[in-house]
Design a protein around this motif. Structure first.
Motif, PDB file in Angstrom:
ATOM      1  N   ASN A   1      36.295  39.015  30.115  1.00  0.00           N
ATOM      2  CA  ASN A   1      35.615  38.414  31.263  1.00  0.00           C
ATOM      3  C   ASN A   1      34.208  37.979  30.849  1.00  0.00           C
ATOM      4  O   ASN A   1      33.477  38.750  30.239  1.00  0.00           O
TER       5      ASN A   1
ATOM      6  N   GLN B   1      35.834  38.580  43.951  1.00  0.00           N
ATOM      7  CA  GLN B   1      34.432  38.743  43.545  1.00  0.00           C
ATOM      8  C   GLN B   1      33.926  40.154  43.858  1.00  0.00           C
ATOM      9  O   GLN B   1      33.214  40.754  43.056  1.00  0.00           O
TER      10      GLN B   1
ATOM     11  N   LEU C   1      35.151  30.882  40.662  1.00  0.00           N
ATOM     12  CA  LEU C   1      35.799  31.509  39.520  1.00  0.00           C
ATOM     13  C   LEU C   1      36.633  30.496  38.738  1.00  0.00           C
ATOM     14  O   LEU C   1      37.335  29.672  39.314  1.00  0.00           O
TER      15      LEU C   1
END
Length: 267
Positions: free
Chosen positions: A208, A238, A255
């Motif tokens: 990530n 989130q 995202l």
């Protein structure tokens, strides 16, 4: 003509079903499974799996498949222990969930070493005509039934346990998967272990990329199961990310998703 029409409809439905998976062979199973032992049993200690992963899995979650293949008797013994200790009604939810997470991960490892050497689990294919994935092979023998990895993940774990952290514990033998933990999951330690998996996964820059905070690049796991991450105390993906991320993203962050690396998680 009517028979031909019905056959065409059936084939179309099968093809649609086969095209509806992503991630770890995801298929929207509609029928849940809840296998239970016929007689009262106590949860296994998972000591066998604990010994195996401590010896053959490093701190990064990478597996020494070659070494483990040469020591496959130990893995087989653990899987037989799972078959002899199916969940029962007397177990806690955490004991049952720990059982199924360990079973999923251990049988995935067995699938790899049975076919080793292999570059990716996705190269193994399956045994179905239209849904030809390794996650649909019914090679898992527990009790009197045979299960697939998809059965365990989608028809048992995701149906019975509304805990989105499971996606950070189930490991599909791929580099983009969460770390294969080098200790067994156990009921008494499960919550702490799953939280630790969350911190490890979210703060790993290879899994990530959380900056910039308004446009982070996150694991495709969050794209595979978006609705799951709006449960279990999280209102959004989130919010789930920020539960564990050291570098917080914005609540309304846009995202994007990193390409999933299906290469084998091998040392």
């Amino acid at each position: 003509m009517l028979r031909s029409s019905r056959l065409f409809t059936l084939l179309a439905l099968l093809l649609l079903g086969g095209s509806s998976f992503s991630g770890c062979g995801y298929i929207r199973y509609l029928i849940p499974l809840n296998p239970m032992a016929k007689s009262a049993t106590t949860p296994p200690t998972h000591a066998g799996w604990n010994t195996i992963v401590k010896q053959y899995v490093n701190e990064r979650g990478l597996v020494n498949y070659r070494g483990l293949r040469a020591d496959s008797l130990a893995l087989n013994a653990y899987l037989q222990d799972l078959a002899a200790h199916m969940p029962s009604k007397g177990w806690t939810d955490n004991d049952r969930l720990a059982y199924w997470i360990n079973a999923y991960n251990a049988f995935t490892v067995q699938l790899i070493i049975r076919n080793y050497p292999v570059k990716s689990i996705k190269d193994l294919g399956g045994d179905k005509i239209f849904v030809n994935t390794p996650w649909d092979k019914h090679f898992i023998h527990l009790g009197e039934e045979a299960y697939s990895l998809n059965d365990i993940e989608h028809r048992i774990i995701r149906k019975q346990f509304k805990d989105n952290r499971i996606h950070l514990a189930l490991v599909c033998a791929a580099m983009s998967c969460p770390r294969l933990r080098n200790e067994a999951y156990t009921g008494p330690n499960l919550n702490a272990q799953l939280d630790d998996q969350g911190r490890d996964f979210l703060n790993n820059p290879t899994k990530n990329k959380l900056t910039p905070p308004d446009k982070p690049q996150v694991s495709s796991i969050f794209n595979f199961y978006p609705k799951d991450f709006t449960k279990n105390g999280s209102k959004s993906v989130q919010e789930f990310i920020n539960r564990y991320a050291e570098t917080k993203i914005k609540p309304d962050a846009t995202l994007s998703y990193l390409t999933y690396n299906w290469a084998l998680n091998e040392q």
